[in-house]
Design a protein around this motif. Structure first.
Motif, PDB file in Angstrom:
ATOM      1  N   LEU A 109     -89.458 -42.824  62.301  1.00  0.00           N
ATOM      2  CA  LEU A 109     -90.073 -41.696  63.065  1.00  0.00           C
ATOM      3  C   LEU A 109     -91.207 -41.281  61.847  1.00  0.00           C
ATOM      4  N   GLU A 110     -90.714 -41.210  60.508  1.00  0.00           N
ATOM      5  CA  GLU A 110     -91.446 -40.847  59.576  1.00  0.00           C
ATOM      6  C   GLU A 110     -91.446 -41.823  58.362  1.00  0.00           C
ATOM      7  N   PRO A 111     -92.288 -42.846  58.469  1.00  0.00           N
ATOM      8  CA  PRO A 111     -92.209 -43.952  57.439  1.00  0.00           C
ATOM      9  C   PRO A 111     -92.930 -43.525  56.301  1.00  0.00           C
ATOM     10  N   PRO A 112     -92.296 -44.336  55.122  1.00  0.00           N
ATOM     11  CA  PRO A 112     -92.588 -44.067  53.787  1.00  0.00           C
ATOM     12  C   PRO A 112     -94.250 -44.351  53.727  1.00  0.00           C
ATOM     13  N   LYS A 116     -97.223 -46.645  56.170  1.00  0.00           N
ATOM     14  CA  LYS A 116     -98.303 -45.692  56.795  1.00  0.00           C
ATOM     15  C   LYS A 116     -99.799 -46.431  56.247  1.00  0.00           C
ATOM     16  N   ALA A 117     -99.650 -46.814  54.995  1.00  0.00           N
ATOM     17  CA  ALA A 117    -100.812 -47.794  54.270  1.00  0.00           C
ATOM     18  C   ALA A 117    -101.371 -49.017  55.239  1.00  0.00           C
ATOM     19  N   MET A 118    -100.307 -49.496  56.148  1.00  0.00           N
ATOM     20  CA  MET A 118    -100.577 -50.482  56.936  1.00  0.00           C
ATOM     21  C   MET A 118    -100.981 -50.073  58.152  1.00  0.00           C
ATOM     22  N   GLU A 119    -101.274 -48.812  58.164  1.00  0.00           N
ATOM     23  CA  GLU A 119    -101.735 -48.028  59.596  1.00  0.00           C
ATOM     24  C   GLU A 119    -100.960 -48.230  60.545  1.00  0.00           C
ATOM     25  N   MET A 120     -99.395 -48.321  60.180  1.00  0.00           N
ATOM     26  CA  MET A 120     -98.279 -48.048  61.198  1.00  0.00           C
ATOM     27  C   MET A 120     -97.852 -46.601  61.107  1.00  0.00           C
ATOM     28  N   GLU A 121     -97.677 -46.048  62.458  1.00  0.00           N
ATOM     29  CA  GLU A 121     -97.288 -44.596  62.410  1.00  0.00           C
ATOM     30  C   GLU A 121     -95.779 -44.415  62.484  1.00  0.00           C
ATOM     31  N   ALA A 132     -91.647 -51.515  71.747  1.00  0.00           N
ATOM     32  CA  ALA A 132     -90.759 -50.719  71.085  1.00  0.00           C
ATOM     33  C   ALA A 132     -91.496 -49.930  70.162  1.00  0.00           C
ATOM     34  N   TYR A 133     -92.430 -50.349  69.549  1.00  0.00           N
ATOM     35  CA  TYR A 133     -93.391 -49.674  68.712  1.00  0.00           C
ATOM     36  C   TYR A 133     -94.093 -48.469  69.689  1.00  0.00           C
ATOM     37  N   ASP A 134     -94.675 -48.685  70.591  1.00  0.00           N
ATOM     38  CA  ASP A 134     -95.163 -47.833  71.618  1.00  0.00           C
ATOM     39  C   ASP A 134     -94.251 -46.641  72.135  1.00  0.00           C
ATOM     40  N   ILE A 135     -92.793 -47.128  72.402  1.00  0.00           N
ATOM     41  CA  ILE A 135     -92.055 -46.096  72.681  1.00  0.00           C
ATOM     42  C   ILE A 135     -91.762 -45.161  71.609  1.00  0.00           C
ATOM     43  N   VAL A 136     -91.284 -45.790  70.339  1.00  0.00           N
ATOM     44  CA  VAL A 136     -90.943 -44.677  69.376  1.00  0.00           C
ATOM     45  C   VAL A 136     -92.034 -44.003  69.258  1.00  0.00           C
ATOM     46  N   LYS A 137     -93.336 -44.206  69.138  1.00  0.00           N
ATOM     47  CA  LYS A 137     -94.330 -43.357  68.799  1.00  0.00           C
ATOM     48  C   LYS A 137     -94.518 -42.393  69.923  1.00  0.00           C
ATOM     49  N   GLN A 138     -94.206 -42.776  71.229  1.00  0.00           N
ATOM     50  CA  GLN A 138     -94.455 -41.726  72.486  1.00  0.00           C
ATOM     51  C   GLN A 138     -93.375 -40.846  72.233  1.00  0.00           C
ATOM     52  N   ILE A 139     -91.972 -41.069  71.736  1.00  0.00           N
ATOM     53  CA  ILE A 139     -91.113 -40.190  71.844  1.00  0.00           C
ATOM     54  C   ILE A 139     -91.268 -39.238  70.733  1.00  0.00           C
ATOM     55  N   LYS A 140     -91.854 -39.773  69.565  1.00  0.00           N
ATOM     56  CA  LYS A 140     -92.133 -38.837  68.477  1.00  0.00           C
ATOM     57  C   LYS A 140     -92.834 -37.912  68.808  1.00  0.00           C
ATOM     58  N   SER A 141     -93.723 -37.921  69.679  1.00  0.00           N
ATOM     59  CA  SER A 141     -94.847 -36.806  70.274  1.00  0.00           C
ATOM     60  C   SER A 141     -94.125 -35.784  71.177  1.00  0.00           C
ATOM     61  N   MET A 142     -92.787 -36.183  71.869  1.00  0.00           N
ATOM     62  CA  MET A 142     -92.333 -35.246  72.618  1.00  0.00           C
ATOM     63  C   MET A 142     -91.466 -34.314  72.482  1.00  0.00           C
ATOM     64  N   GLY A 143     -90.716 -34.500  71.108  1.00  0.00           N
ATOM     65  CA  GLY A 143     -90.137 -33.385  70.821  1.00  0.00           C
ATOM     66  C   GLY A 143     -90.247 -32.486  69.559  1.00  0.00           C
ATOM     67  N   ASP A 144     -89.680 -31.051  69.864  1.00  0.00           N
ATOM     68  CA  ASP A 144     -89.917 -30.371  68.630  1.00  0.00           C
ATOM     69  C   ASP A 144     -88.849 -30.630  67.714  1.00  0.00           C
TER      70      ASP A 144
END
Length: 247
Positions: A194-197, A201-206, A219-231
């Motif tokens: 969820l918090e890549p090194p 991130k330099a490869m434009e991967m969130e 899977a990439y899209d799902i992980v990205k979606q879940i990251k935005s959903m939680g406090d």
């Protein structure tokens, strides 16, 4: 409105290559993950997310690697004054063996499982050796399984969302807490996913997809979606929670 405290209890570990968690990253790095059973304290039901391993390997090396103690199912529940028969509800992120080996001990529980996960455990692909139907046959025969086909609320303050990143029937659990919405991921990752090194991130991967997955792009899209959903984000195998009593 019900809110919950979340108690991560380590009920097993695995030692393997880090890239099993982080797709194409960390290859060649030995890594130890904790296997959690999460006790959700609040409301009028005793609720667990997953049940962990039946006979966990316990050693000083493994406990040192994760920074916390490894418990048996009975020991872990006893920390919170519980016995297996006290559990009212089990919600499964998925049915790989290390997440459901103690189901049969929860004789009074309703056990929530996504339909696709139930189908898969009875007819797994040869590559997915982590499924073993023997661990759920007893609770299935007892009529304890509640099949989930749609996203929605299980109990007040606890919702499930179908997130087929790691397995076809993966469920992420969204939990109302005093500090906002917590999300236990329905797929096997650590916080670095969820918090890549910076080099990722330099490869434009969130985010980093799980090392084992159904479809890596999805899977990439799902992980990205879940990251935005939680406090509060609770990756399913993050070692940092092994030393935490309560989240």
């Amino acid at each position: 409105m019900s809110t919950y405290q979340i108690h991560p209890i380590v009920m097993g570990t695995k030692v393997f290559d880090k890239s099993m968690m982080t797709y194409q990253y960390g290859t060649g790095c030995p890594y130890t993950i904790p296997i959690y059973c999460w006790y959700l304290e609040g409301g009028d039901k005793k609720v667990l997310v997953d049940t962990g391993e039946m006979g966990p390997i316990r050693s000083e090396d493994r406990e040192r690697a994760i920074g916390g103690r490894i418990y048996t199912f009975e020991e872990g529940l006893a920390k919170w004054g519980l016995k297996p028969e006290d559990i009212d509800v089990v919600i499964h992120t998925h049915l790989h063996n290390d997440h459901c080996e103690n189901d049969f001990k929860c004789v009074n529980a309703k056990i929530y499982v996504h339909q696709k996960e139930l189908e898969t455990i009875h007819n797994p692909h040869p590559l997915d050796y982590r499924y073993n139907e023997e661990f759920i046959l007893e609770v299935e025969e007892n009529g304890q399984i509640e099949v989930i086909t749609e996203d929605g609320e299980i109990l007040p303050g606890i919702r499930v969302m179908h997130t087929p990143a790691h397995t076809e029937g993966g469920l992420s659990i969204l939990i109302d807490t005093p500090s906002g919405t917590a999300v236990i991921t329905g797929f096997c990752i650590i916080m670095e996913n969820l918090e890549p090194p910076k080099q990722i991130k330099a490869m434009e991967m969130e985010v980093i997809p799980p090392g084992t997955h159904v479809n890596v792009y999805q899977a990439y899209d799902i992980v990205k979606q879940i990251k935005s959903m939680g406090d509060i984000l609770l990756p399913l195998h993050e070692p940092a929670f092994a030393s935490r009593e309560t989240i």
